[in-house]
Design an enzyme around this catalytic site. Sequence first.
Site, PDB file in Angstrom:
ATOM      1  N   ASP A 400       0.832  -1.192   0.000  1.00  0.00           N
ATOM      2  CA  ASP A 400       0.000   0.000   0.000  1.00  0.00           C
ATOM      3  C   ASP A 400       0.874   1.252   0.000  1.00  0.00           C
ATOM      4  O   ASP A 400       2.063   1.212   0.331  1.00  0.00           O
ATOM      5  CB  ASP A 400      -0.912   0.012   1.231  1.00  0.00           C
ATOM      6  CG  ASP A 400      -1.954  -1.100   1.170  1.00  0.00           C
ATOM      7  OD1 ASP A 400      -2.185  -1.631   0.064  1.00  0.00           O
ATOM      8  OD2 ASP A 400      -2.497  -1.459   2.230  1.00  0.00           O
ATOM      9  N   TYR A 505       8.347  -8.194   8.236  1.00  0.00           N
ATOM     10  CA  TYR A 505       7.538  -6.999   8.460  1.00  0.00           C
ATOM     11  C   TYR A 505       7.877  -6.393   9.818  1.00  0.00           C
ATOM     12  O   TYR A 505       8.242  -7.105  10.764  1.00  0.00           O
ATOM     13  CB  TYR A 505       6.038  -7.327   8.438  1.00  0.00           C
ATOM     14  CG  TYR A 505       5.519  -7.763   7.086  1.00  0.00           C
ATOM     15  CD1 TYR A 505       5.120  -6.831   6.149  1.00  0.00           C
ATOM     16  CD2 TYR A 505       5.433  -9.115   6.762  1.00  0.00           C
ATOM     17  CE1 TYR A 505       4.640  -7.230   4.907  1.00  0.00           C
ATOM     18  CE2 TYR A 505       4.961  -9.516   5.527  1.00  0.00           C
ATOM     19  CZ  TYR A 505       4.563  -8.573   4.603  1.00  0.00           C
ATOM     20  OH  TYR A 505       4.101  -8.974   3.388  1.00  0.00           O
ATOM     21  N   TYR A 579      -2.024 -11.416   5.007  1.00  0.00           N
ATOM     22  CA  TYR A 579      -2.581 -10.077   5.241  1.00  0.00           C
ATOM     23  C   TYR A 579      -2.158  -9.626   6.642  1.00  0.00           C
ATOM     24  O   TYR A 579      -2.775  -9.988   7.649  1.00  0.00           O
ATOM     25  CB  TYR A 579      -4.105 -10.095   5.115  1.00  0.00           C
ATOM     26  CG  TYR A 579      -4.602 -10.364   3.719  1.00  0.00           C
ATOM     27  CD1 TYR A 579      -4.487  -9.396   2.730  1.00  0.00           C
ATOM     28  CD2 TYR A 579      -5.189 -11.581   3.384  1.00  0.00           C
ATOM     29  CE1 TYR A 579      -4.947  -9.636   1.435  1.00  0.00           C
ATOM     30  CE2 TYR A 579      -5.649 -11.825   2.105  1.00  0.00           C
ATOM     31  CZ  TYR A 579      -5.529 -10.847   1.133  1.00  0.00           C
ATOM     32  OH  TYR A 579      -5.986 -11.097  -0.134  1.00  0.00           O
TER      33      TYR A 579
END
Length: 620
Positions: A400, A505, A579
């Site tokens: 994103d 992440y 996700y």
Amino acid sequence: MDSIVPSHHHHQQQEENYFICVRCQKYLRILDEERQTQNDEESSFTICCCVCLGLWQSNGKERLRSALEAACERYGGIASNRFACLPNHGPTATLAGDVCIRYRYFAERESKRNNNNRKATDFATYQVDLKRHIYRHIDAIIKEARNDSVGDEGADWDWEELNPKATSEEQGYLSTHILCLPPREAPVLIIDDAVKGNNNKKRRKHHRQRPFTTQGGDPRVNLEARLESKGYHWTTSTEAEAMSVSTIVNQSKIEDTPVLAMEYHVIVFRRPMFLYGCYTKSRRDVSQTPFVVMRDGGNAPSSNTCSSPNQESSSSSPPPPTNPPKKQKKTAETLGVTSVEEQICGPIEEMLGISTLNNPPPNKQHNDHQHGNDSADPPNGNQSGTLYGMIKFHGSGREDMDVRMLVRSDSPTCRGRPFCVQIIDAFRPISRKEQLITLLHTINHTIGDNTVADVTCCPSTQNPLAISYGKNPLGVGISPYNFQMVPSDVFSGLQQSTESKVKHYGCYCWSKNALPYENLHRVLFGSLTFPLTIQQKTPIRVLHRRSNLIRERQILNVTAKRLDDHHFWLSLTTSAGTYVKEFVYGDLGRTQPSISSLMGCRTCLLELDCEGIEMPETDD
């Protein structure tokens, strides 16, 4: 050539008022001794053959040379380029249907004269040999241009330093197409309404409004469309071959039609080149590709129908009726300061240049835009919405706009996000490794630095080992270790290359409940065994464009660090396709287990960093 000039050497040709060159005589099996012994060369510059319209004759080579030199001028000239010769890459030629009509007309005529004793060679063989003749002219012109130039062919092309698989595909070579048409003023020999009616049925197209241009089309088809827009009209070979012999003999007036030499319309287009690399993005206002949204034009409220919240109405009566608002044009709005695609493709376009010579001509859709008949603005810089020459950017997945793409420096196999750039119809090729190094420094804003492997530590992160490439103030950089030319199949298989990879992440999170002062990791994950399998339904935020499925994903490793009473940092290592946002806040229970369910309270993901993708050296 102008009209037919009859030969004074042959009484029969004067009587019939047409001239047939020696090559066409052989295919038509014309065995007249005078015609067979005629020297075609002596009359080729003054008389145009009424069958091939000058394509077999020797003066056609010079006309073809002029057309090819003009087509190659913007691409650096004939001598400085390499020309494709592999199957489906080499020269192609299209002949107007006039040659087919004339050949079949004279073949039938001569057959009747000889009482069908000597039949002409079929037109398919004649056409194949004629095209080969044109290709031989192309090869000869290229060789002559190289011999006349200083240096050898491709002196600036250093193939040994580039990817041999990419060069074996003739990436960056020029392909050639020749369209042979009668002059614009030449009359159409014959129009078969039945054939024209079938071939002119066009499927209605629905033009979807797009705020951007797309790549597509065929430069050979675009050439025909451009010539048609300039007033050229001709019968195609397909239409001519579909005509019956009786139609050609009875309806055509070949002997009464002026014979004008064919014109050579030549185009060249550079074969696609493919560049592969990995990028980082250190800003949260940069998208991967241009983030364009269409906004409806708002209608300003009228002063007699609306008042501010603090203003009392002067009358209790309802407002008077007003005319319904007119539909406003949609306007394109770009979000973010820039995109990864623009930062990478921009320098490539500046170095190589992208041709607009092979784009389709302006179409009716553009005229509608000009007259205000459409509800969306026309695509910027393009009148038809479709371009042939273009740089296409393809990333292996995407993050994103508010997610940074970083790299962990402590892992030698950790990379940024892989991408592949397809460069279609560039004016200049990538022929030396120095060009790639220059592009690398230009994109990374490291021109003049002594080291290629320049990296920048990213601020506002809890992981000091997370870095980004280069010094670009807009946050986009590419890895200096694997920026290279690659085979074309890398572009099509890029998405599959990371589906089985491991991703890192970093998550800056908020918790509604107060966090314990010590052992946050043990409190959250002490009873779990890793790798942890989670069940994720399709997130609500993407449910409108993806199927509602349950996907199993793996959380390979996780660590938690308390920052204050309500904020904490998560370091995750997951399988591809997880996700992460939904794993943190639970997505209304659609992800199980989640950080929210493990803590028993509401959690939010405030900032997310992708800290790299593990890619073994063999895959890179």
